[in-house]
Design an enzyme around this catalytic site. Structure first.
Site, PDB file in Angstrom:
ATOM      1  N   PHE A 195       0.870  -1.178   0.000  1.00 40.12           N
ATOM      2  CA  PHE A 195       0.000   0.000   0.000  1.00 40.12           C
ATOM      3  C   PHE A 195       0.904   1.224   0.000  1.00 40.12           C
ATOM      4  O   PHE A 195       1.682   1.433   0.939  1.00 40.12           O
ATOM      5  CB  PHE A 195      -0.878  -0.037   1.255  1.00 40.12           C
ATOM      6  CG  PHE A 195      -1.875   1.082   1.385  1.00 40.12           C
ATOM      7  CD1 PHE A 195      -3.121   0.993   0.791  1.00 40.12           C
ATOM      8  CD2 PHE A 195      -1.581   2.207   2.144  1.00 40.12           C
ATOM      9  CE1 PHE A 195      -4.056   2.008   0.945  1.00 40.12           C
ATOM     10  CE2 PHE A 195      -2.503   3.230   2.294  1.00 40.12           C
ATOM     11  CZ  PHE A 195      -3.742   3.122   1.691  1.00 40.12           C
ATOM     12  N   SER A 216       2.489  12.399   7.438  1.00 42.94           N
ATOM     13  CA  SER A 216       1.235  12.674   8.147  1.00 42.94           C
ATOM     14  C   SER A 216       0.296  13.532   7.305  1.00 42.94           C
ATOM     15  O   SER A 216      -0.923  13.406   7.374  1.00 42.94           O
ATOM     16  CB  SER A 216       1.522  13.359   9.491  1.00 42.94           C
ATOM     17  OG  SER A 216       2.168  12.468  10.382  1.00 42.94           O
ATOM     18  N   ASP A 227      -8.257   3.124   8.460  1.00 43.94           N
ATOM     19  CA  ASP A 227      -9.046   2.855   9.669  1.00 43.94           C
ATOM     20  C   ASP A 227      -8.943   1.383  10.046  1.00 43.94           C
ATOM     21  O   ASP A 227      -8.715   1.029  11.209  1.00 43.94           O
ATOM     22  CB  ASP A 227     -10.522   3.224   9.448  1.00 43.94           C
ATOM     23  CG  ASP A 227     -10.777   4.717   9.537  1.00 43.94           C
ATOM     24  OD1 ASP A 227      -9.913   5.436  10.081  1.00 43.94           O
ATOM     25  OD2 ASP A 227     -11.838   5.163   9.071  1.00 43.94           O
ATOM     26  N   GLU A 273       1.155   3.898   9.916  1.00 47.95           N
ATOM     27  CA  GLU A 273      -0.309   3.920   9.754  1.00 47.95           C
ATOM     28  C   GLU A 273      -0.951   4.998  10.629  1.00 47.95           C
ATOM     29  O   GLU A 273      -2.008   4.807  11.213  1.00 47.95           O
ATOM     30  CB  GLU A 273      -0.904   2.531   9.992  1.00 47.95           C
ATOM     31  CG  GLU A 273      -0.473   1.583   8.894  1.00 47.95           C
ATOM     32  CD  GLU A 273      -1.266   0.302   8.804  1.00 47.95           C
ATOM     33  OE1 GLU A 273      -2.488   0.336   9.024  1.00 47.95           O
ATOM     34  OE2 GLU A 273      -0.647  -0.719   8.489  1.00 47.95           O
TER      35      GLU A 273
END
Length: 379
Positions: free
Chosen positions: A123, A132, A240, A363
């Protein structure tokens, strides 16, 4: 919430635990030292159904719930955090994203092999100037007839060197900012796509982390995932679910730290008795255990909300924020309990500390998790 596990849940947990002991524990220190990717173990994880656990069976997955995934990931992570993150990325970021947003053609062509573990995914969102601040995408995707031409660089990409397919976020219209970013599937071996740099890391060293370069990389327009301009929404929604995976990885490291500390404190003697008899050690163990159970509750809560198709993003952020914090704390305490031996590689705990720190960063950093949580509270 009631977290009574079903027989299926317990079977999956026990299978993962046995696999971790049999296949991952031998050589885990050597793999860490030599930065060796666990090829054989990843292949076997695929054969056991661990690489596409939540994907529907019709697309090659195991068709299981998020609780099953958490239980399996936890057992893998207690032994080898590197294998854990390889599994997490393929499940949470790649398979989930394709199943939720891919076309039927994309699912048949890519998802089936990814979910079955025959192929590995990555990914690619982060860039040298977009960490960020994920919306600041410099990688571009220019439409050219029935193709897109990709140019740019991605960095800190887990599985990047070994991935067969990578999900790439790229700007299709930079004037639209975050609404001008789209998602694409790019296959390994596509001309113009290359692994630019392998990072040398403090922890999770047997998982590969690399930069990817795209230079006039032409891909079919059918490899776009979703509509143009939905890439950031796609990426954030996917993250998420990824946070449940990383929270579980952090929980696993914390648990491994506690288990090692209990064993060692019963064996190690000081002042003519096991150090487990000392209140100073007992209090450390008590605090570690309490924090671990609190983290577990947050993770299972987020997983349950996800399984019930309820909004789970803020809860996943809470789980990752807290679990990553206690992973570092428990690893530090484990090292302190082990004394000088904790600083030596043969006792594993120094690796737990090195592996733990990244869970507060990737993440979404802990600061980003606080932004996600506070926005949910204030809106």
């Amino acid at each position: 919430m009631n977290y009574t596990f079903s027989e299926t849940h317990l079977m999956i947990r026990d299978t993962a635990r046995q696999f971790a002991q049999d296949e991952l524990a031998p050589g885990v220190i050597e793999r860490d030292e030599k930065e060796m990717f666990p090829y054989d173990a990843v292949k076997k994880m695929g054969e056991l159904g661990f690489m596409g656990m939540m994907v529907a069976e019709e697309y090659g997955g195991a068709g299981l719930d998020t609780i099953s995934y958490v239980l399996a990931l936890e057992e893998i992570g207690k032994v080898d955090a590197s294998a854990c993150v390889i599994m997490s990325v393929n499940n949470s970021l790649v398979c989930w994203g394709l199943e939720a947003h891919g076309t039927e053609e994309q699912k048949q062509k890519y998802l089936v092999d990814l979910a079955a573990g025959r192929k590995l995914g990555a990914f690619a969102l982060s860039e040298p100037e977009a960490g960020s601040d994920a919306t600041n995408q410099r990688t571009t995707a220019t439409r050219d007839g029935d193709s897109y031409i990709i140019n740019g660089t991605k960095n800190f990409i887990t599985n990047g060197a070994n991935a067969d397919y990578v999900l790439v976020m790229a700007a299709t219209d930079r004037s639209k900012g975050p609404r001008g970013v789209s998602a694409f599937i790019i296959e390994k071996g596509t001309p113009g796509y290359s692994v630019a740099k392998k990072e040398r890391k403090m922890g999770i060293r047997s998982s590969d982390t690399v930069s990817l370069a795209f230079q006039d990389c032409r891909i079919p327009a059918t490899n776009r995932v979703g509509e143009e301009g939905t890439g950031i929404k796609f990426a954030l929604k996917t993250l998420d679910g990824g946070r449940i995976g990383i929270a579980t990885q952090a929980l696993a490291i914390a648990e491994a730290s506690l288990e090692a500390s209990i064993r060692y404190s019963k064996e190690r003697k000081a002042f003519e008795k096991p150090i487990a008899d000392l209140q100073a050690i007992q209090f450390k163990l008590a605090d570690m255990s309490t924090n671990i159970e609190a983290a577990r509750g947050l993770i299972l809560n987020a997983a349950t909300l996800k399984d019930q198709n309820q909004p789970f993003g803020p809860m996943a952020a809470m789980a990752k924020l807290f679990a990553s914090k206690i992973a570092v704390e428990c690893a530090l305490e484990a090292m302190q309990i082990h004394g000088g031996y904790g600083y030596m590689r043969e006792y594993h705990v120094e690796r737990y500390l090195r592996d733990a720190k990244i869970t507060e960063i990737y993440e979404g950093t802990s600061e980003i998790q606080r932004i996600v949580i506070s926005r949910a509270l204030l809106h």
